[in-house]
Design an enzyme around this catalytic site. Structure first.
Site, PDB file in Angstrom:
ATOM      1  N   LEU A 360       0.814  -1.207   0.000  1.00  0.00           N
ATOM      2  CA  LEU A 360       0.000   0.000   0.000  1.00  0.00           C
ATOM      3  C   LEU A 360       0.853   1.264   0.000  1.00  0.00           C
ATOM      4  O   LEU A 360       1.982   1.275   0.509  1.00  0.00           O
ATOM      5  CB  LEU A 360      -0.934   0.008   1.208  1.00  0.00           C
ATOM      6  CG  LEU A 360      -1.818  -1.226   1.410  1.00  0.00           C
ATOM      7  CD1 LEU A 360      -2.729  -1.041   2.605  1.00  0.00           C
ATOM      8  CD2 LEU A 360      -2.623  -1.542   0.152  1.00  0.00           C
ATOM      9  N   CYS A 361       0.285   2.327  -0.521  1.00  0.00           N
ATOM     10  CA  CYS A 361       0.995   3.607  -0.636  1.00  0.00           C
ATOM     11  C   CYS A 361       0.847   4.420   0.646  1.00  0.00           C
ATOM     12  O   CYS A 361       0.324   5.542   0.646  1.00  0.00           O
ATOM     13  CB  CYS A 361       0.467   4.384  -1.831  1.00  0.00           C
ATOM     14  SG  CYS A 361       0.634   3.519  -3.394  1.00  0.00           S
ATOM     15  N   THR A 362       1.276   3.832   1.765  1.00  0.00           N
ATOM     16  CA  THR A 362       1.247   4.533   3.037  1.00  0.00           C
ATOM     17  C   THR A 362       2.317   3.953   3.946  1.00  0.00           C
ATOM     18  O   THR A 362       2.516   2.723   3.966  1.00  0.00           O
ATOM     19  CB  THR A 362      -0.128   4.421   3.731  1.00  0.00           C
ATOM     20  OG1 THR A 362      -0.017   4.887   5.092  1.00  0.00           O
ATOM     21  CG2 THR A 362      -0.637   2.996   3.745  1.00  0.00           C
TER      22      THR A 362
END
Length: 410
Positions: A360-362
């Protein structure tokens, strides 16, 4: 680097040829059988052994209920139902699962502070026990029951003036959305007596995820005392006394397993007086995490291995969208690592300090931060232990629209 758990999950899951076994199947074989990663796997043997352990230690007068909120996987609920004495639900979906399990309706209870009219109507039609959490809910039940022609089976969920000390989540004491403040219960009991309700008793649940036997004992003692006081105002005999659970499992470095013996001994001492004053009451301990938490693992696959400024990252196809609790974003104030291993290389020929992250982009998408693990490569399987409760169903599965993980009971 984290110190190891005082209680290792590897005491529960066998290892052969440096590979984890679940339900008698090697992890690599199980992954092939499931057909894809990530997935959750739950071991029937460990669930049965935990229930048998409780049956052995607790006095015979104690009834065990399973709280579906911990893990509502249909196959798991169906497996558990014959092993316990009742089920506790918190939604219409969970109620359907409980009824599908074959559990008698009178041994199913529904708790939750925001039950909809549809949920209340379904509960009335099914003949389960509704744990009422407010005067307003009581009034809605009365209106729906009159319309349907059903006599409601009800208990009162009480918000006591004490809490379960050192619990992971405090559910009582002070202002709470759960239950009815203890001082408001006697007048409510008078109202129940004026309605055509089938009164069962009380649900008094003060906290969860506790590893200190002395704290659980204190809460149980105060719960018994409060129940006996409230019973004097009851509109009929108390037939049900749900004293909650609160039994925790070890997750983090330094955690020690809960010692059941002093809790069992104290219950054996207390129950005779409770039975004397409430001779018709079934005393219930309601457990979720304690029954299934240690029996489950989460498995994801390494899809990339990268080094950033000298630190190794194992990037997997799993993450917080599947296992929010392991990422530390499900109530942890200071993030701690769940027990994690490379499941097909438990010890490995070499070891290193790595971080395990998801796709995920976090930066929140972390399953293990700076842990010592066996050196792993693309295709290896990362296992997160203690994942049988509040895993898949407590996670934001739709976040970034990745596929949901499978679940298997083995």
């Amino acid at each position: 680097m984290n110190t190891p758990l005082t209680h290792s999950p590897l005491n529960c899951f066998p290892v052969k040829d440096d590979c984890l076994f679940v339900g008698g199947i090697s992890l690599t074989e199980l992954a092939t059988r499931v057909g894809s990663t990530p997935f959750y796997a739950y071991d029937r043997r460990l669930i049965s052994e935990r229930i048998q352990q409780l049956r052995t230690h607790l006095p015979p007068g104690i009834h065990l209920h399973y709280a579906l909120k911990a893990n509502p996987m249909p196959a798991l609920v169906g497996y558990l139902a014959p092993l316990v004495d009742g089920l506790d639900v918190a939604s219409l979906g969970e109620l359907r699962l409980a009824l599908d399990s074959g559990m008698p309706p009178e041994t199913i209870s529904f708790a939750g502070p925001g039950k909809s009219d549809n949920e209340l109507a379904a509960s009335l039609a099914a003949g389960i026990i509704i744990n009422m959490e407010s005067e307003g809910e009581m009034e809605r039940i009365a209106r729906l029951a009159e319309k349907q022609g059903h006599r409601p089976k009800v208990a009162v969920r009480v918000n006591p003036n004490f809490e379960l000390k050192t619990s992971g989540m405090k559910m009582a004491g002070g202002p709470k959305p759960f239950g009815i403040d203890a001082e408001r219960v006697p007048p409510m009991l008078t109202q129940i007596g004026a309605l055509d309700f089938d009164f069962y008793g009380f649900h008094i649940f003060s906290g969860s995820q506790n590893l200190r036997a002395e704290a659980i004992i204190e809460a149980q003692e105060r719960t018994f005392k409060l129940a006996l006081e409230l019973a004097r105002s009851a509109p009929g005999p108390v037939r049900l006394l749900n004293i909650g659970g609160g039994f925790g499992i070890p997750y983090f470095p330094g955690d020690k397993p809960l010692d059941l013996r002093p809790i069992a001994n104290n219950l054996a001492t207390s129950l005779p007086e409770v039975n004397k004053q409430l001779p018709e009451a079934e005393v219930i301990i309601e457990l979720g995490r304690y029954l299934v938490g240690e029996a489950g693992i989460y498995v994801c696959e390494v899809i990339d291995r990268k080094i950033s400024r000298g630190h190794v990252f194992l990037i997997t196809n799993g993450g917080l969208h599947h296992h929010l609790a392991a990422s530390g974003n499900f109530g942890q104030v200071i993030r701690k690592n769940y027990p994690v291993v490379v499941g097909n290389r438990i010890q490995g020929s070499a070891r290193e300090t790595v971080s395990v992250v998801g796709p995920l982009c976090t930066p929140l998408d972390t399953l293990a931060d700076r842990m010592e693990l066996a050196c792993a490569d693309v295709g290896d399987l990362v296992v997160v232990f203690q994942s049988g409760a509040y895993g898949r169903s407590a996670s934001p599965l739709g976040f970034l629209s990745h596929p949901a993980p499978a679940e298997v009971l083995v």
